[in-house]
Structures are given as C-alpha cells and as structure tokens.
Write an enzyme that holds these catalytic residues in place. Structure first.
Site, PDB file in Angstrom:
ATOM      1  N   HIS A   1      -3.775  -8.136 -10.244  1.00 46.97           N
ATOM      2  CA  HIS A   1      -5.146  -7.853 -10.661  1.00 46.97           C
ATOM      3  C   HIS A   1      -5.105  -7.049 -11.966  1.00 46.97           C
ATOM      4  CE1 HIS A   1      -6.693  -8.105  -6.223  1.00 46.97           C
ATOM      5  NE2 HIS A   1      -6.196  -9.252  -6.673  1.00 46.97           N
TER       6      HIS A   1
ATOM      7  N   GLU B   1      -5.004 -12.372 -12.676  1.00 48.75           N
ATOM      8  CA  GLU B   1      -5.949 -13.024 -11.761  1.00 48.75           C
ATOM      9  C   GLU B   1      -7.384 -12.706 -12.188  1.00 48.75           C
ATOM     10  OE1 GLU B   1      -7.143 -12.953  -6.997  1.00 48.75           O
ATOM     11  OE2 GLU B   1      -5.185 -12.201  -7.652  1.00 48.75           O
TER      12      GLU B   1
ATOM     13  N   ASP C   1      -8.753 -17.665  -9.147  1.00 52.44           N
ATOM     14  CA  ASP C   1      -9.176 -17.560  -7.753  1.00 52.44           C
ATOM     15  C   ASP C   1     -10.563 -18.193  -7.672  1.00 52.44           C
ATOM     16  OD1 ASP C   1     -10.651 -16.389  -5.453  1.00 52.44           O
ATOM     17  OD2 ASP C   1      -8.788 -15.312  -5.105  1.00 52.44           O
TER      18      ASP C   1
ATOM     19  N   GLU D   1      -5.828 -18.151   0.509  1.00 48.75           N
ATOM     20  CA  GLU D   1      -5.978 -16.773   0.970  1.00 48.75           C
ATOM     21  C   GLU D   1      -7.164 -16.695   1.935  1.00 48.75           C
ATOM     22  OE1 GLU D   1      -4.473 -14.090  -2.760  1.00 48.75           O
ATOM     23  OE2 GLU D   1      -6.521 -14.832  -2.833  1.00 48.75           O
TER      24      GLU D   1
ATOM     25  N   TYR E   1      -2.048  -3.602  -4.540  1.00 52.08           N
ATOM     26  CA  TYR E   1      -3.429  -3.206  -4.795  1.00 52.08           C
ATOM     27  C   TYR E   1      -3.519  -1.783  -5.356  1.00 52.08           C
ATOM     28  CZ  TYR E   1      -4.370  -7.201  -1.752  1.00 52.08           C
ATOM     29  OH  TYR E   1      -4.406  -8.450  -1.201  1.00 52.08           O
TER      30      TYR E   1
ATOM     31  N   HIS F   1     -13.380 -15.816  -6.467  1.00 57.25           N
ATOM     32  CA  HIS F   1     -13.690 -14.837  -7.510  1.00 57.25           C
ATOM     33  C   HIS F   1     -14.481 -15.477  -8.650  1.00 57.25           C
ATOM     34  CE1 HIS F   1      -9.942 -12.206  -6.360  1.00 57.25           C
ATOM     35  NE2 HIS F   1     -10.789 -12.373  -5.354  1.00 57.25           N
TER      36      HIS F   1
ATOM     37  N   HIS G   1       2.268 -11.579  -5.013  1.00 52.97           N
ATOM     38  CA  HIS G   1       1.031 -10.867  -5.335  1.00 52.97           C
ATOM     39  C   HIS G   1       1.346  -9.401  -5.547  1.00 52.97           C
ATOM     40  CE1 HIS G   1      -3.088  -9.492  -5.249  1.00 52.97           C
ATOM     41  NE2 HIS G   1      -3.547 -10.714  -5.009  1.00 52.97           N
TER      42      HIS G   1
ATOM     43  N   ASP H   1     -16.745 -10.372  -3.409  1.00 54.66           N
ATOM     44  CA  ASP H   1     -15.464 -11.023  -3.152  1.00 54.66           C
ATOM     45  C   ASP H   1     -15.273 -11.162  -1.647  1.00 54.66           C
ATOM     46  OD1 ASP H   1     -11.996  -9.992  -3.703  1.00 54.66           O
ATOM     47  OD2 ASP H   1     -12.832 -11.876  -3.025  1.00 54.66           O
TER      48      ASP H   1
ATOM     49  N   HIS I   1      -5.631 -19.605  -6.613  1.00 57.27           N
ATOM     50  CA  HIS I   1      -5.892 -19.116  -5.278  1.00 57.27           C
ATOM     51  C   HIS I   1      -7.080 -19.920  -4.769  1.00 57.27           C
ATOM     52  CE1 HIS I   1      -3.958 -14.861  -5.917  1.00 57.27           C
ATOM     53  NE2 HIS I   1      -3.065 -15.816  -5.714  1.00 57.27           N
TER      54      HIS I   1
ATOM     55  N   HIS J   1     -13.881 -13.979   0.925  1.00 57.76           N
ATOM     56  CA  HIS J   1     -13.228 -15.274   1.088  1.00 57.76           C
ATOM     57  C   HIS J   1     -13.710 -15.978   2.349  1.00 57.76           C
ATOM     58  CE1 HIS J   1      -9.490 -13.947  -1.456  1.00 57.76           C
ATOM     59  NE2 HIS J   1     -10.648 -13.676  -2.048  1.00 57.76           N
TER      60      HIS J   1
ATOM     61  N   ARG K   1       0.822  -1.218   0.000  1.00 57.15           N
ATOM     62  CA  ARG K   1       0.000   0.000   0.000  1.00 57.15           C
ATOM     63  C   ARG K   1       0.860   1.273   0.000  1.00 57.15           C
ATOM     64  NH1 ARG K   1      -5.176  -1.626   0.272  1.00 57.15           N
ATOM     65  NH2 ARG K   1      -5.638  -3.578   1.339  1.00 57.15           N
TER      66      ARG K   1
END
Length: 474
Positions: free
Chosen positions: A228, A263, A297, A379, A191, A300, A188, A347, A334, A349, A155
């Site tokens: 992503h 992904e 995923d 995840e 974001y 997803h 990964h 989304d 994933h 999980h 981030r």
C-alpha cells in the site's frame, strides 16, 4: 486479502463438499459453481451464529458459566482431510487465454514467529510446520495458478530472519508444484508500513521493515512485491508522495531484482493511491522505473470511482489507466467484488459476482488480452461460523471462485449459463448490498445536513471533517 473484522458478515459458503472437483475452462464449470452456491445457501445461513452470541459464548463466565471446552487434538485423519485437494489445478495452457488465477493463501507464523536465531537447525526444523513454504501447498490445494502470501507476521515490527530451511522448502516446493515464484507469487506488504511517514524515527522503522521484506523476496526468488502506498497523515499530498518515492529509491538501491508494486486504494481519508494520478506521480519521481509496477485491486478501484461494470465502463477505466499511468506498469490484479456501491470510498471486499461490481466486470477482465500472464489474486471473504460458533476458513470458496473465473474465459456473456450464474450470485449478495447501501445513504444524508447547517444554519461555520480510514486493508 481476507481478514477478520467485526464488521464482516460470515462469508458466502460456496460448497460444503470438499470432494467436488469442478472442471476448468468450460462453460459447465460455471454451472457447477452455481450448483455449489445453491446447494450451500441454506447450510451457510443455518451455520451463521450472531456475532454477539458467539462472543458471549467465547468469554469466560462469572459463576462458572461459559467455561472453555477442553481443546481437542487433531487426529491424523483430520489433518489429512484438511490438506485434501479442494479442486484440480487447471493447466493454464488449456485455457483460451493464459490467466493465472489464485488467492492470498496462508503462510502464517511458524518460521518467523517460532524459529529462534542461534538455535540448532534440529530445533528450528521442528518449528517449520507453518511458514512461507506452506503457501505453496495451500495454493495447490485450492487449484491456484498464482498466489499471494505474507512473508512474515504482518502486524509485528520485529521478526527473526528468514530461516534457511524455510527458504529451501519454498524454492523446492515451487519446483515440485510447477509454480514460478518470479512470475506468479505476489507477496503482500505489512499493514504497519507507511512509506509516506514524516516522523524521522517512524520513517526509519517503516523503511527497515519494507527493505527486510524485499530482501526476503530475493532470497525466495520472488520478483514482485505488492504494498500500500501509504497515508499523508494530514500532511500535504505532494510532500507525502515525495517521501514515498524517496524511500523507494533508497530501497531499490539496497536490493537488486525485486519490483515494488503499488496497490491502488479505495480513497478514504488521507490514504494515497485512490487516483491514477497519485500512482503516476510516485512513479515519476523514481530513478529506476524498471523496479516499479502497479497492482489494480478491483474493489478499491470501484470504491474510488473507477467503473468496471459494463464493457464500455471497463474500456474507459483501462484506457484512463493506460493514458495516465502507463500500460507497461500494470503487473498484477487483486480480484474482489465490492459490498459497497460505486464511488463510496469504502473498502469492503465481496465474493465474486455477489457485490455491486457484479460478474460482468470480471468477465471483461478475464477476456482482456493485455492481462495475460499476470498474477490475479483473490482476497474475497472465506470466513464462516461452524456449528459451535467458531469462525473458520472455508477454502472451498476460493477453489470454486477460481474455477468460476476460469470458466468466464471465452464464455458468451449473453448466453444462458452466464446469465443464470450472474442472477444467482446477485441474489446471494442482495442482503449485504442493501445493508451497505443503506449505510452509505444515511451517511450522505447526514453529511448533506451538516453542510447545509454550515452554510446558513444555526450551527454557523464549517465543522471539522471526521477523518475516515479504509474499512479493510486489502
């Protein structure tokens, strides 16, 4: 990957016993995982502190209330306990199929946040307590045969370069623990990065951060890099996809070996990648198709309308992927169950077997020959509240889930062990599924009411649709 979200319930705690070492590749492993779930159920529920109460206790009070307790130093015994193996690592050669199952483990901060360019190695070497090299020991601790990690704080835009010490420790750690960084490490992406960005300055910023990660991969001998695809931000989908492809073409030329792995996404708002056609169209525009792949995923996919729950649905979905995208592009998985129902575009999980996907879907994945030798990364949620109301990670959850998934290889789905495990896991997730189903039903009813008003009601014309975003960025 697991993340702290105000919407998340504390994760299911599969086991409180760090010394439990489930055996692998035998039906009894599923029975042991089931026993762990039953044993921990009452403990996990007892440990849950309501979110508002926990937050209130954490906030400094007015009039001297809720003051912070003195910070406790970790003893050496505590540090040793935290690093104790939670499960024995299964030799993949002992499994009926070569499935490399792991999790997105921590490699937070340290090397990247603390090491300062230009400082002596003696100074920076003291700051290597947290960094990419720790992902290896964290993966080994939970008995993982593959692993994902963040290569730098995900981030933050600006980060120091990868320290030579961290690089060397990562490479030597892979050798020591017999991990193939090239085949079974799956970093990964950040974001923050949106390769579909139309704004010129922001597009340059996203590209630089993206390529920086690819160069780190190559320094660490990592071949696969998951990310992503991005968001249209309201622009035409075809234009956004063209920008993603252009950025990837440029990035491939700036690097040598890393394979950029797209992904699939859950499908909310302007997010690209919820359809196989989105992925196909990006790949079609790439000049070097040996440098691109796809990571499916499971949460997803399910949220976007790709069903996996029954053997017939699983076959139909995989056949569709192979026909539209191409089997040769599938590089990784994933593995996540879903708290939200089919085709909900949410989304969320869930732990394996506790969600709307259910254990049968993962049995199909674990027994599909074409998926052998790929990194398969959990995840799933592992956060829970400790007795003090503090959110902590219970990595035993992943250790148990890895063993559970390995035990599904070759297991009879009509046998007593599978049926008992499936039933217990569904029971553990029933409350969460009911809650999210209620939210989805309420939203559907609200949307239907808006639609009817828009057609002939007093409200008149169509209302502007609220743009949704993914509940989690997994």
């Amino acid at each position: 990957m697991p993340r702290s979200s105000p919407r998340k319930k504390p994760a299911i705690n599969y086991s409180e016993d760090a010394d439990v070492k489930p055996s692998a590749a035998k039906p009894s492993a599923a029975a042991k995982a089931l026993a762990n779930i039953k044993e921990a159920a009452s403990k996990a529920d007892a440990e849950v502190v309501p979110k508002r109460k926990a937050e209130a206790e954490a906030e400094p009070g007015t009039n001297g209330e809720a003051s912070k307790a003195p910070k406790k130093r970790k003893t050496q015994a505590g540090k040793d306990a935290a690093s104790m193996p939670l499960a024995e690592r299964t030799a993949v050669s002992s499994l009926k199929k070569a499935m490399y199952i792991g999790a997105h483990v921590s490699a937070a901060g340290g090397t990247f946040a603390n090491c300062v360019a230009g400082k002596p190695a003696s100074v920076n070497s003291r700051l290597l307590g947290i960094g990419v090299q720790n992902s290896i020991t964290n993966a080994a601790q939970i008995g993982a045969n593959s692993f994902a990690l963040f290569l730098k704080p995900q981030r933050k835009w600006a980060n120091p370069p990868l320290a030579a010490e961290a690089r060397d420790l990562f490479i030597s750690g892979c050798t020591q623990h017999s991990y193939s960084a090239a085949a079974h490490a799956l970093p990964h992406g950040s974001y923050l990065v949106n390769l579909a960005q139309a704004d010129e300055a922001k597009a340059v910023q996203a590209y630089c951060a993206f390529v920086d990660d690819l160069l780190r991969c190559e320094q660490l001998s990592i071949r696969l890099y998951n990310f992503h695809p991005g968001s249209t931000l309201g622009d035409a989908r075809t234009a956004a996809i063209a920008r993603i492809a252009a950025q990837l073409n440029k990035a491939h030329k700036a690097t040598k070996t890393v394979v950029t792995v797209l992904e699939n996404m859950a499908g909310s708002g302007n997010i690209i990648g919820s359809t196989w056609e989105d992925l196909r169209d990006i790949i079609a525009l790439l000049e070097d198709k040996d440098r691109v792949g796809v990571c499916i995923d499971t949460c997803h996919a399910f949220a976007a309308g790709h069903d996996l729950r029954t053997p017939a649905a699983f076959k139909s979905t995989i056949d569709s992927f192979n026909e539209v995208v191409g089997a040769e592009y599938l590089k990784a998985f994933h593995l996540n169950d879903s708290k939200a129902p089919f085709n909900s575009n949410r989304d969320l999980h869930a732990n394996i077997g506790t969600g709307f996907l259910g254990l049968r879907a993962f049995h199909s994945i674990m027994n599909h020959d074409a998926f052998r030798n790929m990194p398969m990364v959990l995840e799933t949620p592992i956060d829970r509240k400790d007795p003090d109301g503090k959110t902590v990670e219970d990595k035993q959850v992943w250790a148990d889930e890895i063993k559970l998934l390995e035990s599904l290889i070759g297991m009879d789905p009509d046998g007593d062990v599978f049926r008992a495990t499936e039933k217990e896991l569904q029971a553990r997730g029933a409350w969460e599924r009911s809650k999210i189903q209620g939210q989805v039903d309420k939203k559907s009813a609200k949307d239907a009411k808006k639609g009817s008003r828009g057609i002939g009601g007093k409200a008149g014309g169509k209302r502007k649709k609220k743009v949704e975003t993914d509940d989690e960025s997994g």
